[in-house]
Write an enzyme that holds these catalytic residues in place. Structure first.
Site, PDB file in Angstrom:
ATOM      1  N   GLY A 354       0.943  -1.157   0.007  1.00  0.00           N
ATOM      2  CA  GLY A 354       0.161   0.062  -0.023  1.00  0.00           C
ATOM      3  C   GLY A 354       0.864   1.104   0.082  1.00  0.00           C
ATOM      4  N   VAL A 361       4.431   0.915   1.616  1.00  0.00           N
ATOM      5  CA  VAL A 361       4.805  -0.221   2.694  1.00  0.00           C
ATOM      6  C   VAL A 361       4.933  -1.462   1.818  1.00  0.00           C
ATOM      7  CG1 VAL A 361       3.785  -1.794   4.544  1.00  0.00           C
ATOM      8  CG2 VAL A 361       3.240   0.607   4.552  1.00  0.00           C
ATOM      9  N   ASP A 472      -5.858   8.642  15.882  1.00  0.00           N
ATOM     10  CA  ASP A 472      -6.151   8.217  14.697  1.00  0.00           C
ATOM     11  C   ASP A 472      -6.593   6.914  14.537  1.00  0.00           C
ATOM     12  OD1 ASP A 472      -6.750   8.862  12.122  1.00  0.00           O
ATOM     13  OD2 ASP A 472      -4.573   8.311  11.264  1.00  0.00           O
TER      14      ASP A 472
END
Length: 674
Positions: A354, A361, A472
């Protein structure tokens, strides 16, 4: 009332006598009692079902918790011995402790029990952050040794000091074991020391020093002894009082004294014999003292050398990376760039898992076969550097099965790489919101994911050495392993709180739209209850299989999932909004409970939202009484594809606060020093 008194007078003492043989010591405070089937007893039962699981699943074998409202709030703390490798043995010990404590201290609202493998205290008073260690038990073990008292006591003192230093300074579990050779009538001496794993190393060492000062008074020449306390404890014996091999192995404190007093046979005149005996005694004391001092200095020197060596291995020794700056006290193994290039096929596109605002990554495999995920931050990105600092500082010190594990880091040739354990099932977002993959998420898996996220969040809020606000938490930041066990990830926006800190105000709001609570968006206030709000949104998304906020386009506004759920909740038709895949009638009660928890977590006032320890208590109990939730908090709406109107709306509510929100699921790191 009469039956209750008869029970206390006739039955309870008999039952207490039956169980007391399993309890090493107990401390009962009968000044305040509770009644059978009372709210206090119900709250106590909640904790008895959650703490054994939480402690046995934690790598520190430690857990705290609170349940219920004042004046029936129950606070509890439990810890298993550091060498307990069997999780079920730890859980069983704590479970029995809850039962036995109510027998040996019948209906007392404050009770403490100690066992070989664990201890427990519960109370109506909030003692969890207390530095008090006075509720301690002194237990001499065995007969006197045949060795000279001074020699034996000195040897025990050296061993306990070494074990205490190891427990305080070298073990994240605050646990140490050791053995010392002793060739004066006794072959070996064994010892262990342990502190609560949530206290600082200096506080642990100070606590152990204080309880060691009473050793000469109670344990001189004794073959063994132990002092049990809620903050720290130690034990020494002539046999191993722990399982496994000792961590430390010390040599005998002195090699020139091998014969006990009883075998000395001085010769000459009576006066000369007395003078000679006195001289030998003085020399013996001097030799013993020098041996103890030498052993202590040697051990201190060894510890200092180890500390220097580890300090050299820490990341602050890498100052040549542009704006790297200083990094707080962390220690990580480093992987070289060549190894990571080989592991990822030179960061091949086919290995990319991703990509976000910070970089990409990649999947990789180390030479030993271990699969890894390599986060490669964009070169020259100050945003990426800030995220890297935050993740290294925080995640390196977190170890929990529901928090992603940091494997290593690489800083070479201006590359900034973080290496994590590989999660085969990627993120929760990839499965939950995919029509095909979500079919694999039956109710059993979804409840396991909710439960795991709750445990991980309680750990970072309450049970770890650090108090951390994630800021988050969302579906894309919850990773799933091969068994769909959840692990919280991406601590780039996280903030570290001090022990007594409860809230922070910021002028720079960052995060992901739909998961941020109103007090954060509007006023810049964030706390642990901000994460609780995000957890509530996650729970509602997992139950319904829908996103809280839809994507922007030219015709569609933001659809708030919380509004829809609240509408069904008030009508009593909550199952109609649940994911159609969750069709099992046996799960209906649990689904309603989880929706109830989700709505409690997204209430507008942070004070009304539960703590994560309270959430875990509800999730792991049956039929817990829950308060009615209030209407979910306000969330901004917009009808424009352009994010600017949203920014303006947020700033107009917040008196000019600068808000940066993510509209595409990616986090945006604030560009100010942490």
């Amino acid at each position: 009332m009469i039956l209750h008194k008869l029970w206390c007078i006739l039955v309870v003492p008999f039952v207490a006598q039956l169980v007391s043989s399993d309890v090493l010591r107990q401390e009962c405070d009968s000044s305040r009692n509770y009644s059978p089937n009372s709210a206090f007893q119900s709250n106590l039962e909640q904790l008895s079902s959650t703490l054994p699981i939480n402690a046995s699943s934690s790598h520190t074998l430690f857990s705290t918790g609170a349940a219920g409202a004042i004046p029936n709030t129950v606070y509890a703390l439990t810890l298993c011995r550091g060498d307990t490798t069997n999780a079920s043995a730890c859980a069983d010990c704590i479970g029995n402790a809850f039962l036995d404590a109510q027998q040996v201290c019948p209906f007392n609202m404050d009770a403490t029990v100690y066992y070989e493998l664990c201890y427990l205290r519960f109370s109506y008073q909030n003692f969890l952050a207390s530095a008090d260690n006075t509720k301690r038990q002194i237990i001499p073990n065995g007969e006197n040794v045949t060795s000279p008292a001074a020699t034996f006591d000195a040897a025990v003192g050296v061993l306990l000091a070494a074990v205490a230093d190891y427990a305080a300074l070298n073990s994240s579990m605050r646990f140490g074991t050791g053995v010392e050779d002793f060739d004066v009538g006794t072959p070996k001496i064994y010892a262990l020391a342990q502190c609560r794993p949530d206290i600082e190393p200096a506080d642990c060492r100070d606590c152990l020093e204080k309880i060691m000062t009473v050793m000469p008074k109670h344990f001189s020449r004794r073959q063994g002894g132990q002092i049990l306390g809620l903050r720290c404890n130690y034990r020494f014996e002539l046999y191993p009082p722990f399982s496994g091999n000792p961590v430390l192995h010390l040599q005998a404190p002195t090699s020139n004294v091998t014969v006990p007093f009883a075998e000395w046979r001085p010769s000459g005149s009576p006066r000369r014999r007395r003078r000679k005996k006195k001289t030998k005694y003085i020399l013996f004391i001097i030799a013993t003292t020098l041996a103890v001092v030498c052993a202590t200095l040697t051990f201190t020197l060894i510890c200092f050398c180890i500390w220097i060596k580890r300090r050299k291995q820490r990341l602050p020794m890498l100052p040549n990376y542009g704006n790297w700056g200083s990094v707080p006290n962390i220690s990580l193994s480093l992987l070289d760039l060549q190894t990571l290039e080989a592991a990822t096929g030179n960061f091949a596109e086919g290995n990319k898992l991703g990509e976000g605002g910070f970089g990409a990554v990649y999947k990789g495999a180390l030479p030993d076969g271990q699969e890894i995920a390599v986060k490669r931050l964009s070169q020259g990105s100050s945003q990426g550097m800030e995220e890297l600092k935050a993740e290294l500082v925080l995640v390196a010190k977190l170890q929990h099965r529901n928090v992603v594990r940091l494997v290593s880091v690489c800083l070479e040739e201006h590359e900034k790489l973080i290496i994590y354990e590989y999660m085969p099932n990627r993120s929760l977002e990839k499965i939950l919101f995919d029509p095909r993959k979500s079919k694999d998420l039956d109710w059993g898996y979804r409840f396991k994911i909710i439960n795991g996220i709750a445990r991980g969040l309680q750990y970072v809020h309450e049970d770890s050495q650090l108090k951390i606000i994630h800021r988050d938490l969302k579906a894309s930041n919850v990773l799933l392993d091969s068994d769909l066990n959840p692990k919280i990830s991406d601590f780039g926006l996280a903030r570290l709180f001090e022990g007594d800190q409860s809230k922070v105000v910021t002028n720079r709001v960052v995060g992901t739209l739909g998961y941020m609570p109103p007090e954060y968006v509007v006023h810049g206030h964030y706390s642990t209850k901000s994460d609780v709000y995000s957890f509530g949104i996650l729970v509602l998304e997992i139950i319904t299989g829908r996103r809280n906020c839809a994507s922007y386009n030219s015709t569609q506004t933001i659809d708030l999932l919380t509004d829809l759920i609240w509408e069904h909740w008030t009508k009593g038709t909550i199952l109609a909004i649940a994911d159609p895949l969750l069709t099992s009638s046996s799960a209906e009660d649990k689904i309603r409970t989880c929706v109830h928890i989700g709505l409690l977590c997204v209430q507008e006032s942070p004070a009304d939202r539960p703590t994560m320890s309270a959430v875990n208590a509800i999730l792991n109990s049956d039929g817990a009484a829950l308060q009615a939730p209030s209407r979910p908090a306000f969330c901004p709406r917009a009808s424009s594809p352009d994010p600017e109107p949203i920014q303006e709306a947020l700033q107009s509510h917040g008196g000019g606060n600068s808000a940066v929100v993510s509209l595409n699921g990616l986090s945006i790191t604030e560009l100010v020093p942490r």
